[in-house]
Design a protein around this motif. Structure first.
Motif, PDB file in Angstrom:
ATOM      1  N   SER A  39       7.260  27.057   8.801  1.00 32.51           N
ATOM      2  CA  SER A  39       6.394  28.187   9.081  1.00 32.51           C
ATOM      3  C   SER A  39       6.839  29.569   9.424  1.00 32.51           C
ATOM      4  N   ILE A  40       6.310  30.468   9.436  1.00 29.42           N
ATOM      5  CA  ILE A  40       6.756  31.937   9.734  1.00 29.42           C
ATOM      6  C   ILE A  40       7.235  31.655  11.454  1.00 29.42           C
ATOM      7  N   VAL A  41       7.652  32.473  12.168  1.00 29.86           N
ATOM      8  CA  VAL A  41       8.128  32.681  13.420  1.00 29.86           C
ATOM      9  C   VAL A  41       6.918  33.479  14.148  1.00 29.86           C
ATOM     10  N   TYR A  42       6.374  32.740  15.207  1.00 31.77           N
ATOM     11  CA  TYR A  42       5.365  33.494  16.089  1.00 31.77           C
ATOM     12  C   TYR A  42       5.920  33.820  17.481  1.00 31.77           C
ATOM     13  N   SER A  43       5.318  34.479  18.093  1.00 34.57           N
ATOM     14  CA  SER A  43       6.015  35.049  19.428  1.00 34.57           C
ATOM     15  C   SER A  43       4.500  35.229  20.222  1.00 34.57           C
ATOM     16  N   PHE A  44       4.680  34.893  21.451  1.00 33.12           N
ATOM     17  CA  PHE A  44       3.842  35.381  22.630  1.00 33.12           C
ATOM     18  C   PHE A  44       4.493  35.515  23.842  1.00 33.12           C
ATOM     19  N   LYS A  45       3.537  36.108  24.956  1.00 34.23           N
ATOM     20  CA  LYS A  45       4.129  36.584  26.001  1.00 34.23           C
ATOM     21  C   LYS A  45       3.523  35.870  27.101  1.00 34.23           C
ATOM     22  N   THR A  46       4.165  35.772  28.316  1.00 37.49           N
ATOM     23  CA  THR A  46       3.477  35.154  29.585  1.00 37.49           C
ATOM     24  C   THR A  46       3.490  36.270  30.411  1.00 37.49           C
ATOM     25  N   GLN A  47       2.673  36.174  31.356  1.00 36.50           N
ATOM     26  CA  GLN A  47       2.506  37.123  32.685  1.00 36.50           C
ATOM     27  C   GLN A  47       2.795  36.519  33.884  1.00 36.50           C
ATOM     28  N   VAL A  52      -1.417  27.824  14.972  1.00 36.54           N
ATOM     29  CA  VAL A  52      -2.675  27.739  15.311  1.00 36.54           C
ATOM     30  C   VAL A  52      -2.752  28.616  16.713  1.00 36.54           C
ATOM     31  N   SER A  53      -2.081  28.024  17.579  1.00 35.37           N
ATOM     32  CA  SER A  53      -2.254  28.498  18.999  1.00 35.37           C
ATOM     33  C   SER A  53      -0.926  27.997  19.646  1.00 35.37           C
ATOM     34  N   PRO A  54      -0.362  28.965  20.561  1.00 35.03           N
ATOM     35  CA  PRO A  54      -0.934  30.262  20.898  1.00 35.03           C
ATOM     36  C   PRO A  54      -0.984  31.139  19.482  1.00 35.03           C
ATOM     37  N   THR A  55      -1.749  32.051  19.500  1.00 31.23           N
ATOM     38  CA  THR A  55      -1.727  33.014  18.234  1.00 31.23           C
ATOM     39  C   THR A  55      -0.432  34.178  18.488  1.00 31.23           C
ATOM     40  N   LEU A  56      -0.314  34.894  17.385  1.00 30.40           N
ATOM     41  CA  LEU A  56       0.735  35.741  17.315  1.00 30.40           C
ATOM     42  C   LEU A  56       0.184  36.621  18.305  1.00 30.40           C
ATOM     43  N   ASN A  57       1.424  37.200  19.262  1.00 33.88           N
ATOM     44  CA  ASN A  57       1.503  38.136  20.165  1.00 33.88           C
ATOM     45  C   ASN A  57       0.358  37.944  21.196  1.00 33.88           C
ATOM     46  N   GLU A  58      -0.073  36.706  21.337  1.00 35.36           N
ATOM     47  CA  GLU A  58      -1.005  36.551  22.419  1.00 35.36           C
ATOM     48  C   GLU A  58      -0.242  36.605  23.746  1.00 35.36           C
ATOM     49  N   VAL A  59      -1.187  37.135  24.978  1.00 33.98           N
ATOM     50  CA  VAL A  59      -0.617  37.175  26.200  1.00 33.98           C
ATOM     51  C   VAL A  59      -1.125  35.945  26.946  1.00 33.98           C
ATOM     52  N   VAL A  60      -0.430  35.140  27.422  1.00 33.29           N
ATOM     53  CA  VAL A  60      -0.741  33.850  28.331  1.00 33.29           C
ATOM     54  C   VAL A  60      -0.670  34.324  29.708  1.00 33.29           C
TER      55      VAL A  60
END
Length: 113
Positions: free
Chosen positions: A105-113, A25-33
């Protein structure tokens, strides 16, 4: 996809279904934090058609795909806090277990700035 497994105890058939794959659910797929480093809560949903089953979760998290580092082991909550570094891509997935069967689950990724 659903699988059914048959187990027999003293001649009485007992069916245990595979838990449904957890949904992240969170963080979403390809979300930028933004504003990292900080902590964030990983959040997922999971269920099982066998409503009497108690579900537990293993959480895998890291900077490699697929993530292999288990940061949550056999937990009952559907959330887990993690610390983040700036300018990093993270990967995460969840394994749901009902004590007999499990699903990922499937694998999700997200990025940080």
């Amino acid at each position: 996809y659903s699988a059914t497994f048959q187990f027999y105890t003293e001649g009485v058939g007992v069916t245990n279904h595979l838990p449904f794959s957890p949904s992240l659910v969170s963080p979403t797929l390809n979300e930028v934090v933004n504003d990292a480093p900080k902590k964030i809560s990983l959040l997922w949903n999971a269920s099982d058609s066998d409503t009497s089953d108690t579900l537990t979760y293993d959480v895998f998290f890291g900077i490699v795909n697929p993530p292999t580092t288990k940061i949550g082991d056999n937990i009952s909550a559907k959330t887990l806090d993690v610390a983040l570094d700036a300018d990093t891509t993270y990967y995460w997935r969840v394994k749901t277990s009902d004590g007999t069967n499990s699903s990922y689950s499937i694998v999700y990724s997200f990025k940080t700035q």
